[in-house]
Design a protein around this motif. Structure first.
Motif, mmCIF file in Angstrom:
data_model
loop_
_atom_site.group_PDB
_atom_site.id
_atom_site.type_symbol
_atom_site.label_atom_id
_atom_site.label_comp_id
_atom_site.label_asym_id
_atom_site.label_seq_id
_atom_site.Cartn_x
_atom_site.Cartn_y
_atom_site.Cartn_z
ATOM 1 N N ARG A 44 0.769 -1.329 0.056
ATOM 2 C CA ARG A 44 -0.144 -0.189 -0.155
ATOM 3 C C ARG A 44 0.796 1.257 0.030
ATOM 4 N NH1 ARG A 44 -3.409 -3.152 3.466
ATOM 5 N NH2 ARG A 44 -2.353 -2.598 5.187
ATOM 6 N N ARG A 47 1.848 1.958 -3.432
ATOM 7 C CA ARG A 47 0.726 2.476 -4.140
ATOM 8 C C ARG A 47 0.841 3.899 -3.937
ATOM 9 N NH1 ARG A 47 -5.243 -0.312 -3.565
ATOM 10 N NH2 ARG A 47 -4.133 -1.613 -5.058
ATOM 11 N N ARG A 51 1.229 7.081 -6.757
ATOM 12 C CA ARG A 51 0.318 8.219 -6.890
ATOM 13 C C ARG A 51 0.797 9.362 -6.642
ATOM 14 N NH1 ARG A 51 -5.338 5.306 -4.471
ATOM 15 N NH2 ARG A 51 -5.646 3.868 -6.062
ATOM 16 N N ARG A 57 -1.533 5.968 -11.312
ATOM 17 C CA ARG A 57 -2.717 5.122 -10.805
ATOM 18 C C ARG A 57 -3.143 3.733 -11.361
ATOM 19 N NH1 ARG A 57 -5.679 8.132 -7.072
ATOM 20 N NH2 ARG A 57 -4.896 10.410 -6.974
ATOM 21 N N SER A 58 -3.747 3.032 -10.908
ATOM 22 C CA SER A 58 -4.196 1.915 -11.724
ATOM 23 C C SER A 58 -5.392 1.843 -12.011
ATOM 24 C CB SER A 58 -3.627 0.532 -10.814
ATOM 25 O OG SER A 58 -4.049 0.578 -9.569
ATOM 26 N N ARG A 59 -6.144 1.051 -12.960
ATOM 27 C CA ARG A 59 -7.560 0.793 -13.302
ATOM 28 C C ARG A 59 -7.520 -0.338 -13.658
ATOM 29 N NH1 ARG A 59 -8.768 4.269 -17.799
ATOM 30 N NH2 ARG A 59 -7.608 2.816 -18.934
ATOM 31 N N GLU A 83 1.736 -4.129 -7.145
ATOM 32 C CA GLU A 83 0.447 -3.851 -7.346
ATOM 33 C C GLU A 83 -0.529 -5.236 -7.134
ATOM 34 O OE1 GLU A 83 -2.657 -1.078 -7.340
ATOM 35 O OE2 GLU A 83 -0.701 -0.814 -6.912
ATOM 36 N N ILE A 197 -2.365 6.460 -16.135
ATOM 37 C CA ILE A 197 -3.089 5.226 -15.536
ATOM 38 C C ILE A 197 -2.651 3.926 -16.455
ATOM 39 C CG2 ILE A 197 -5.378 4.385 -15.358
ATOM 40 C CD1 ILE A 197 -6.721 7.147 -15.387
#
Length: 228
Positions: A44, A47, A51, A57-59, A83, A197
């Motif tokens: 985390r 992450r 960011r 960021r991830s999608r 991730e 992204i």
């Protein structure tokens, strides 16, 4: 600007990783559960740093089933190796032995349950990998594997490594292919990253028991579905 952002990311993430390894060593001495909590905290934190400092960021597209399965993912950067820990429930990861031999971090990774593989080890290495993978499946964990082997550049589609077919046949669990495009923002062997992204496209699970050529063709096509 990207160089500055990448420098800040390296400073904060890697210094924080040193602290995480020390905490993980202490946690591993106490028991496996504290070690897992530290590992997820570190993921985390990665992450968060991606960011805040990199603007990455991830999608996620598609559902993520739970339970024992073989997650076959495209591999373009370090980003997805961390991730993916947050996308599944305590997954174990198949990685090259050199990473598991890093002092401190390697010991913690082995205690967490990663599966080291020696690409030059031949049949003996494959047997060790299959034994460790079978134990992880018996515990109800997912296994993350990068079937093309090492990181590749965007657009590259190398054939799957032989170890994937061996795992698929031996474990008898569904395969969940994942395509991604992290290499656009996090280039291989490049210090400088770019904001944007990262898409993780989760495809429909492939059932166990298919012929080798069929499952390899389906997995290869699925994990490369974002390559254009």
């Amino acid at each position: 600007m990207n160089g500055l952002r990448s420098s800040l990311f390296a400073l904060f993430f890697y210094s924080g990783s040193v602290v995480a390894v020390l905490l993980a060593i202490l946690g591993a001495v106490v028991g496996r559960e504290p070690l897992i909590r530290v590992t997820y905290g570190w993921a985390r934190y990665h992450r968060f740093c991606a960011r805040v400092f990199l603007g990455i960021r991830s999608r996620v597209e598609g559902p993520r089933p739970r339970g024992p399965l073989l997650v076959a993912s495209k591999h373009q950067s370090m980003f997805e190796t961390i991730e993916l820990l947050l996308m599944f429930d305590r997954p174990t990861v198949v990685l090259k032995r050199e990473l598991a031999d890093i002092p401190g971090w390697g010991w913690v990774a082995r205690r967490y349950g990663v599966i080291p593989v020696d690409r030059e080890g031949g049949a003996a290495s494959l047997r060790r990998m299959l034994k460790a993978a079978s134990q992880a499946i018996a515990q109800g964990r997912a296994i993350v594997i990068f079937p093309e082997g090492t990181r590749v550049l965007p657009g590259e589609q190398p054939p799957l490594q032989a170890g994937f077919a061996g795992l698929y046949k031996a474990l008898g669990v569904p395969v969940l292919p994942i395509a991604l495009d992290s290499g656009r923002l996090w280039p291989r062997r490049s210090f400088v990253k770019r904001a944007g992204i990262v898409t993780f496209r989760v495809h429909e699970a492939i059932p166990p028991g298919l012929p080798r050529k069929e499952v390899e063709a389906r997995v290869h096509a699925s994990i490369n579905s974002l390559e254009a």
